[in-house]
Write a protein that holds these residues in place. Structure first.
Motif, PDB file in Angstrom:
ATOM      1  N   ASN A  88       0.824  -1.217   0.000  1.00  5.24           N
ATOM      2  CA  ASN A  88       0.000   0.000   0.000  1.00  5.24           C
ATOM      3  C   ASN A  88       0.855   1.263   0.000  1.00  5.24           C
ATOM      4  N   ASP A  91       2.364   1.770  -3.498  1.00  6.74           N
ATOM      5  CA  ASP A  91       1.362   2.364  -4.396  1.00  6.74           C
ATOM      6  C   ASP A  91       1.239   3.865  -4.154  1.00  6.74           C
ATOM      7  N   ALA A  94       4.168   5.739  -5.569  1.00 11.91           N
ATOM      8  CA  ALA A  94       4.080   5.876  -7.034  1.00 11.91           C
ATOM      9  C   ALA A  94       3.071   6.958  -7.411  1.00 11.91           C
ATOM     10  N   ALA A  95       1.935   6.980  -6.688  1.00 12.80           N
ATOM     11  CA  ALA A  95       0.898   7.971  -6.992  1.00 12.80           C
ATOM     12  C   ALA A  95       1.393   9.390  -6.700  1.00 12.80           C
ATOM     13  N   HIS A 116       7.558  -4.201  -7.517  1.00 13.91           N
ATOM     14  CA  HIS A 116       7.658  -3.198  -8.567  1.00 13.91           C
ATOM     15  C   HIS A 116       6.271  -2.628  -8.833  1.00 13.91           C
ATOM     16  N   VAL A 117       6.143  -1.325  -8.739  1.00 13.41           N
ATOM     17  CA  VAL A 117       4.898  -0.637  -9.087  1.00 13.41           C
ATOM     18  C   VAL A 117       5.172   0.201 -10.330  1.00 13.41           C
ATOM     19  N   PHE A 118       4.323   0.071 -11.329  1.00 18.63           N
ATOM     20  CA  PHE A 118       4.528   0.805 -12.581  1.00 18.63           C
ATOM     21  C   PHE A 118       4.440   2.314 -12.362  1.00 18.63           C
ATOM     22  N   ARG A 119       5.118   3.062 -13.239  1.00 21.81           N
ATOM     23  CA  ARG A 119       4.939   4.512 -13.291  1.00 21.81           C
ATOM     24  C   ARG A 119       3.496   4.775 -13.702  1.00 21.81           C
ATOM     25  N   PRO A 120       2.776   5.653 -12.956  1.00 22.15           N
ATOM     26  CA  PRO A 120       1.320   5.778 -13.196  1.00 22.15           C
ATOM     27  C   PRO A 120       0.963   6.605 -14.429  1.00 22.15           C
ATOM     28  N   ASP A 122       0.288   4.735 -17.414  1.00 21.73           N
ATOM     29  CA  ASP A 122      -0.341   3.724 -18.263  1.00 21.73           C
ATOM     30  C   ASP A 122       0.425   3.445 -19.556  1.00 21.73           C
ATOM     31  N   LEU A 127       6.791  -6.047 -15.639  1.00 21.03           N
ATOM     32  CA  LEU A 127       7.045  -6.295 -14.223  1.00 21.03           C
ATOM     33  C   LEU A 127       8.467  -6.839 -14.037  1.00 21.03           C
TER      34      LEU A 127
END
Lengths: 259, 503
Positions: A88, A91, A94-95, A116-120, A122, A127
């Protein structure tokens, strides 16, 4: 030279006591065996319980050696557990930062990506979980080197002729240079890499700590140098703040109290 | 004062949570409070509706205080709730006439058996889209009306009101005995067995079938529309959305187009597929339900597949077998081996839900040989969740006539990379996790914000949705088919275990 620390001596005696015989003892038995006041014994037992070296049976109230002692030789925190506890906060980082987030631990002189959290934005991203990254050229790796003596030793063993692998002309070249840099990391409490793993790429990372301050991993953001750094080529202070806040939040959840 | 936030209330089975979101859909503050689970008799599960209301009275203002904002800065509040849980209360005093009966409660099983043997029992599925089962509200209401002396007369006079949790909270927020608004939304009403799925109104035939007086029922409203203004707890804040929790997750995942689906992985799993503005009758063991309705627009329907045991199997592995000490360790253990070694676990602990609906089935572990290690068992535990998802998706593709192209996931098990990769592999479609894990709360907030113009439209909400991770299918098709065949053979071995009781 200072003398032995009394409470550690007593803690060791309690562990030896619990390791003998049936291995399940009540508070009074422990206090009487060691000639300690009940309050003193209770305080030490509670601390040992907190770090997982001692467990208390809920029904009987008796103490026994904890699972953490049995697994002392293996990893302290399961990497999948680390991901689950950090997900959490990662996330949220990243946000807030708008950049990709990774969490890494040390594996045989490399950084193992455990989350790994993607760059937000899209865009198409893959991954990276399970991949290995170089330690000396990434912010996450530098944090692990700065706070994990085993990681530093492993890197030393892995490098030939004292030379570190070069990815760009800005990659740290020698162990001497590395030592200076790691001293700075420890002083500031965070690390960065700017055009060191690849030209135009930068990152910022901070340590994730568990009980007692032990560093169990590092969490960081990475992205294009022009987004991560200001015009002077230094990581933007707001991004550094987000990274440190997120790493501290995970550390608090893991039981690190002072950081 | 500028209205900078939207609040969601997630009234769940074990706790109530309040979350403030900002315009970009980011979490600003979170407060939570658990309530007691009461088990007065075997099979009975109850909540104290007053305790739940008191919890909200406490955590609502706390969520504002945590963010340092006043009620004036909150544009609207939306409610997501545990579905089907039933409260009856006195209109004049606001006091419940009995404890709230939770969806897990099975006290009505004998009544449900009797009702389903009636020659006109087919009207239920035809009109409301759901099978007759204990966890929907109508049998519970009937049971209470029969059980409490004089209650039926009071209900017929409209002195006793029925509601699911969102009705109870909205009625209390808007003043309670002093002018409280008695409403429900289409998604919650669709879980009562009393609403006509096409008219979206209480169905006289169904009311007659269950013997429930219309006077006690709330007015059915869209999911996204202002029902009234809070006079207590959040004074002056508009109450502008209500959705059942799984529908709220569908909305929070922004599954606004026909063919989009989400699956929430918790103790069990709930897969909902948006089927557009026409209800699709299932011939493959799924439920037809309302997904959401925005203002005066047509309602959007969904197919729902529920899986009883997913995360609960990992908990069983941890708590009952003691093979792992924390749930995430299942992945570490599973990664000690490359495959399941030929072992399959079918977790039919209390029968199998969708698409089988076999209450007499019980769990099996098959394919045991001396080769099997705890690592293989851990694989089989995770794979059970993957294959159960595949069975539900197959049923959905068959019922809806459109093949799923991507699955959006949320819930605690999405932290398990091995499992998420396996689901992508067995479904042969990408599996995507969004950046905001709190999709239930986010869905309620979105629906509320939409009703008051805080967010302009559905496309604006979609722009807030960002993928945090994506798993791409990588399994060899031949191997997928072979493994699926093995799984289906394992499921057959779970059937017919509990013997029918004679008579």
């Amino acid at each position: 030279m200072p003398g032995p620390v009394q409470s550690i001596e007593r803690a060791a005696a309690i562990l030896r006591l619990l390791a003998q015989g049936s291995g399940r003892l009540g508070l009074t038995e422990i206090a009487n065996s060691l000639g300690l006041a009940r309050g003193t014994a209770h305080g030490i037992l509670r601390t040992l319980q907190l770090v997982g070296f001692v467990e208390q049976d809920e029904a009987t109230g008796k103490y026994q050696l904890g699972a953490a002692l049995l697994h002392l030789g293996t990893s302290y925190l399961d990497v999948n557990e680390l991901r689950s506890r950090a997900i959490n906060w990662a996330d949220a980082l990243a946000a807030r930062s708008g950049e990709a987030v990774r969490i890494g631990t040390h594996l045989q002189g490399k950084v193992l990506v455990v989350h790994h959290v993607f760059r937000p934005d899209d865009s198409l991203q893959t991954l990276d979980v399970g991949m290995l990254m170089p330690m000396h050229a990434t912010a996450i790796g530098k944090v692990l080197l700065a706070y994990d003596a085993n990681a530093a030793a492993a890197l030393h063993d892995a490098s030939h002729d004292g030379e570190l692998e070069q990815f760009t002309r800005r990659t740290v070249r020698t162990h001497r240079e590395m030592s200076r840099m790691l001293a700075t990391v420890r002083e500031h409490g965070w690390a960065s890499d700017v055009d060191e793993a690849g030209m135009g790429e930068a990152g910022v990372a901070a340590p994730i700590r568990g009980y007692g301050g032990l560093v169990v991993g590092a969490m960081g953001i990475s992205g294009a140098t022009e987004r991560i750094c200001d015009s002077g080529g230094r990581p933007r202070p707001d991004l550094v703040g987000y990274v440190r806040d997120a790493a501290r939040a995970v550390s608090r959840d893991l039981g690190a109290s002072r950081w | 004062m500028t209205q900078r936030y939207v609040m969601s209330i997630d009234q769940g089975t074990t706790s109530t949570r309040c979350i403030l979101f900002d315009q970009r859909g980011r979490l600003v503050s979170v407060t939570q409070r658990e309530h007691k689970q009461h088990f007065p008799r075997p099979g009975w599960v109850e909540h104290d509706a007053v305790e739940i209301w008191r919890n909200l009275e406490r955590i609502g203002p706390e969520a504002l205080a945590q963010a340092g904002v006043g009620p004036g800065e909150v544009a609207a509040v939306g409610i997501a709730n545990q579905r089907e849980t039933t409260v009856l209360w006195d209109r004049r005093t606001g006091v419940p006439v009995a404890p709230a009966v939770v969806w897990q409660d099975t006290r009505t099983d004998t009544m449900v058996d009797e009702l389903s043997r009636r020659p006109d029992a087919h009207v239920v599925r035809e009109r409301c889209g759901l099978p007759l089962a204990t966890y929907f509200s109508a049998p519970t209401v009937r049971w209470l009306l029969d059980d409490i002396p004089g209650l039926r007369e009071r209900a017929e006079r409209g002195d006793v009101l029925f509601g699911t949790m969102e009705s109870w909270l909205i009625w209390n927020l808007t003043g309670g005995p002093d002018g409280g608004v008695h409403v429900t939304d289409v998604t919650n009403a669709s879980r009562t067995l009393l609403m006509n799925l096409r008219d979206l109104d209480w169905d006289p035939v169904l009311l007659g079938f269950f013997g429930i007086p219309r006077a006690m029922l709330p007015e059915i409203r869209p999911s996204s529309e202002t029902y009234g203004t809070a006079r207590r707890v959040l004074p002056g804040v508009r109450i502008s959305a209500a959705l059942g929790d799984q529908q709220a997750a569908l909305f929070g995942q922004t599954c606004f187009h026909r063919g989009e689906a989400k699956c929430t992985y918790g103790t069990g799993a709930f897969l909902l597929l948006n089927t557009g503005t026409e209800p699709v009758a299932s011939t493959h063991g799924l439920l037809t339900t309302v997904g959401y309705q925005i203002g005066d627009q047509p309602a959007v329907y969904a197919l729902e597949g529920s899986i009883a045991i997913t995360g609960a199997l990992v908990q069983w592995f941890r708590d009952r077998l003691g093979i792992i000490s924390t749930a995430p360790e299942i992945e570490t253990l599973a990664r000690t081996v490359d495959d399941n070694g030929g072992c399959y676990i079918v977790p039919a602990f209390s029968g199998l839900f969708a698409p089988h609906w076999r209450s007499e089935a019980r769990g099996v572990i098959v394919g045991l040989t001396s080769y099997i290690t705890k690592g293989h068992l851990a694989r089989a535990v995770l794979e059970a969740t993957g294959w159960q998802t595949r069975e539900v998706v197959d049923a959905m593709n068959a019922d809806a006539g459109i093949a799923l192209t991507m699955l959006k996931v949320d819930g605690g098990m999405t932290a398990d990379n091995l499992l998420m990769q396996f689901i992508a592999d067995v479904l042969d479609v990408p599996v995507v996790r969004p950046m905001v894990a709190e999709t239930v709360s986010l869905g309620a907030a979105y629906a509320a914000g939409l009703a008051v113009g805080y967010w302009p439209d559905l496309e604006g909400l979609r722009r807030n949705w960002h993928r945090a991770a994506q798993w791409t299918p990588a399994m060899d098709p031949g191997r997928r088919e072979e493994e699926y065949g093995n799984w289906r053979r394992a499921v057959e071995r779970a059937f017919d275990w509990i013997k029918p009781t004679p008579g």
